[in-house]
Scaffold this active site. Sequence first.
Site, mmCIF file in Angstrom:
data_model
loop_
_atom_site.group_PDB
_atom_site.id
_atom_site.type_symbol
_atom_site.label_atom_id
_atom_site.label_comp_id
_atom_site.label_asym_id
_atom_site.label_seq_id
_atom_site.Cartn_x
_atom_site.Cartn_y
_atom_site.Cartn_z
ATOM 1 N N HIS B 127 0.835 -1.188 0.000
ATOM 2 C CA HIS B 127 0.000 0.000 0.000
ATOM 3 C C HIS B 127 0.877 1.247 0.000
ATOM 4 O O HIS B 127 1.084 1.873 -1.028
ATOM 5 C CB HIS B 127 -0.948 -0.041 1.215
ATOM 6 C CG HIS B 127 -1.846 1.162 1.312
ATOM 7 N ND1 HIS B 127 -2.125 1.782 2.509
ATOM 8 C CD2 HIS B 127 -2.494 1.847 0.364
ATOM 9 C CE1 HIS B 127 -2.938 2.798 2.285
ATOM 10 N NE2 HIS B 127 -3.181 2.875 0.992
ATOM 11 N N CYS B 147 -0.387 0.487 9.575
ATOM 12 C CA CYS B 147 -0.622 1.836 9.058
ATOM 13 C C CYS B 147 -2.060 2.025 8.593
ATOM 14 O O CYS B 147 -2.748 2.943 9.004
ATOM 15 C CB CYS B 147 0.337 2.144 7.914
ATOM 16 S SG CYS B 147 2.033 2.296 8.471
ATOM 17 N N HIS B 148 -2.521 1.128 7.702
ATOM 18 C CA HIS B 148 -3.858 1.311 7.149
ATOM 19 C C HIS B 148 -4.674 0.024 7.171
ATOM 20 O O HIS B 148 -5.640 -0.126 6.434
ATOM 21 C CB HIS B 148 -3.789 1.871 5.731
ATOM 22 C CG HIS B 148 -3.038 3.164 5.676
ATOM 23 N ND1 HIS B 148 -1.690 3.220 5.399
ATOM 24 C CD2 HIS B 148 -3.417 4.442 5.924
ATOM 25 C CE1 HIS B 148 -1.279 4.478 5.453
ATOM 26 N NE2 HIS B 148 -2.313 5.242 5.778
ATOM 27 N N GLY B 149 -4.229 -0.948 7.974
ATOM 28 C CA GLY B 149 -5.035 -2.127 8.223
ATOM 29 C C GLY B 149 -5.055 -3.175 7.126
ATOM 30 O O GLY B 149 -5.991 -3.971 7.057
#
Lengths: 426, 183, 268
Positions: B127, B147-149
């Site tokens: 990502h 960070c963003h799952g």
Amino acid sequence: MSGYSSYEPKSGFEKWLDSRLPIVRLGYDTFIFPTPRNLNYWWTFGGILAVMLMSQIITGVILAMHYVPHVDMAYDSIQHINRDVNFGWLLQPMHAVGASMMFLAVYIHMFRGIYYGSYKAPREVLWIVGMAIYLLMMATGFMGYVLPWGQMSFWGATVITNLFSAIPFVGDAITSWLWGGFAVGDPTLNRFFSLHFLLPFLILGLVILHVWALHVPGNNNPTGISVKDVEKDTLSFHPYYTVKDAFAIVVFLMVFAAFVFFMPDALGHPDNFIRANPLVTPAEIVPEWYYLPFYAMLRAIPDKLGGVITMFGAIALLFVLPWLDTSKVRSMRYRPLAKLFFLIFVLACIGLGWCGANSPMAMVFVTGTDAATGEPTGFSFLWLARILTLYYYAFFLLILPILGLVEKPKPRPQSIEQSVLGKGEA
Amino acid sequence: MSSSASTSAQEPTRRDFIYIMTGAVGAVGAGLYAWPLIDQMNPAADTKALSTIEVDMAGVEEGQQIIVKWQGKPVFIRHRTKKEIDEARAVDAASLRDPQTDDQRLVPDMNGNLQPQYLVMIGICTHLGCVPIGDGAGDYDGWFCPCHGSQYDSSGRIRKGPAPKNLPLPPYKYLSNTLIKIG
Amino acid sequence: MNIRKTTLRAIIGAGLMALSVNAFASEGAELKHKHFSFEGLFGTYDKAAGQRGFQVFKEVCSGCHSMTLVPIRALGEEGGPFYDEKHPNPIDNPVIKAIAKDFTITDGPNSDGDMFERPGKPSDYFPAPFANEQAARASNGGALPPDFSLLVRAREHGPQYIYSLLTSFEDEAPEGVELRDGMNYNPVFAGGQIGMPPPLFEGSVEYSDGTPATVEQMASDVVTFMAWAADPKMEVRKRTGWMVMIYLFIFALLMYGSYKAVWRDVEH
């Protein structure tokens, strides 16, 4: 750059741009510029210097990408550049040798200026700007030599910064301010790196002023006679002098390349391949060759402050040279006595360099042996340096002022054109 | 050079020729000079010397993961358990966002056999470049990017969250049963 | 002539400046005039001599002398004594890998926080025999064995100086010279007294290529190796230099032609 402009915008866009930012006009007037038709090869060193300055800035910016200004890593990072960085083995010697080449060119450029009287009215400011460039070059070269952090780097920095301690009352405060400590060390290295990066851009700015100041009165020439008839006496700088300068530049680059590729160490000192050691002084501290004449003057005077004043005074004299020379005749071509004294002056400068490279106690020639100590006796470099320093000062303070009043110059041609045609007939 | 009047018409071309030659040779020289100035920014010899590393995986216990640094990046080497391997193989690859079977995530050893217990991946979330947390984290017994799952399964394939691709595999090969050379 | 050895160091452009600097080993004896393969405008490093020199360095010199700026891989880089065209990247060169394995490198810290020892890799630098300068001095009677990385370039006439030094040890000091404790007599060394004992003896190493290991042979070989270590890019530099010189010469001729063409109709 000056009031004179022969530029005529042709296309609509050129006209549009010229009334907003006349940058094309600037470039045009810099190169399409009336230049005396009789300039000889000594006049090509200005162009050579411009090329060398660009070369130094380019290689310098690149070296700064790999160099580490820290006492523990500076020496290793220079080796990293030479051993591992792609083409580092080329770029690092180019920069180090390039400094020497710049000084070689600038000395020729300066001697040419003195011989042909290029500092005289109306070119005094042009000359002074040039001297400021020279002074900044000396500072830049000195700080650059410190960066590899070898033995000569360290001890050169120590000796030169210690010169300032000769100043009465504030000397010690100034040296410790320069060092950022109590001796040359990490803070010194860091600030020298910063300044070594900055100063070349100041030099570049002064070079622009230098060229500007050149374009107002125009070039001097070997006869020293001012341009009387632009049609007959001058040629456009481009293409006549661009191509002549370019040829000279290529020849100069061959000398440069010969040093870079085949004797990169010849102009340096072996001791600088030894890591800096604050506890061990080298047997003899020798600066780079281009400082040697001034180094000899420094050592010629037995008093510390006196030596420092003598050395800086020698440079200061150059700034006021336009007002020391009283002769109305610019070119020494028509001044037989001045020509002779000039020749001795050049030899004195070279001789001072020779003194600077040798220990003052060493003998120029040996006449005998001291009966008591067994030491050789004779004429020492110390005394040679003293005599030559005296001549250096006398040249500026006595010979040039007096000679201008008493010397009878040879007849000069009526115009530049006449001198050119006269030579053609002979 | 002939000085007869008739040659004057030809001479401009002869002159032009030498100008063009000079300009061309100068341009070639400028180009050759530019190359060192550009190439010096490429990785230096000492950097390139560290471009490959050898790792012995014998010391990695089942269910353990080690992280080694290769070219400045973290490389996950996980000794997977039987359960993790079975889970990874049970998934229908076609249903995944970045379809890859578990076998495609491995490299055959010197005898041409796969060693499914050893999973070697570059530990950088596809990502935005964070380093995912391992040791069976997330809903799929694999890796979870804080960070963003983004969630990766026990084969390092993207299953949930914003990341578009599976965790990348470094180039590597087996030098013996457990010794690999990365790079 | 006999005491003061003055060297012309730099001849600067068109004979403008000729400076002379005293060789600072001015008290040392005359150096031997030994010619090496790497000298001159076309000189290259003799590969076989470099390999033998590496053997001398490894088996004799490296007991006291470090060479910290040189990585092991450099031996197999272009211009190096073990360069192999089949392996342009030295870290794949089996000879270099084998050489590296013979060295013990201290690495770490490991996950327990301890330093550990492991066999060398081509990317490692030659390990130093002593942990620091103080340890080196303590083990050598107060004298510091200099690092080899740049030693040839750090001495005036480096190759001749080191060759002469290695082959000029004398068993006994001449009359009138009192050797200090632990010192050895060598007339080439400034002052004549050197801390290093004679390092090379007939047969100190056994060359695998059958070259007889005389003191002169070993000295010459190790100087070749040290010269390479100090200037590993010399061959590529000279090679490039010739191409640049030829290019500039042609360019200068063309430029002169252009100059003459531009000025053809101008009296000047």
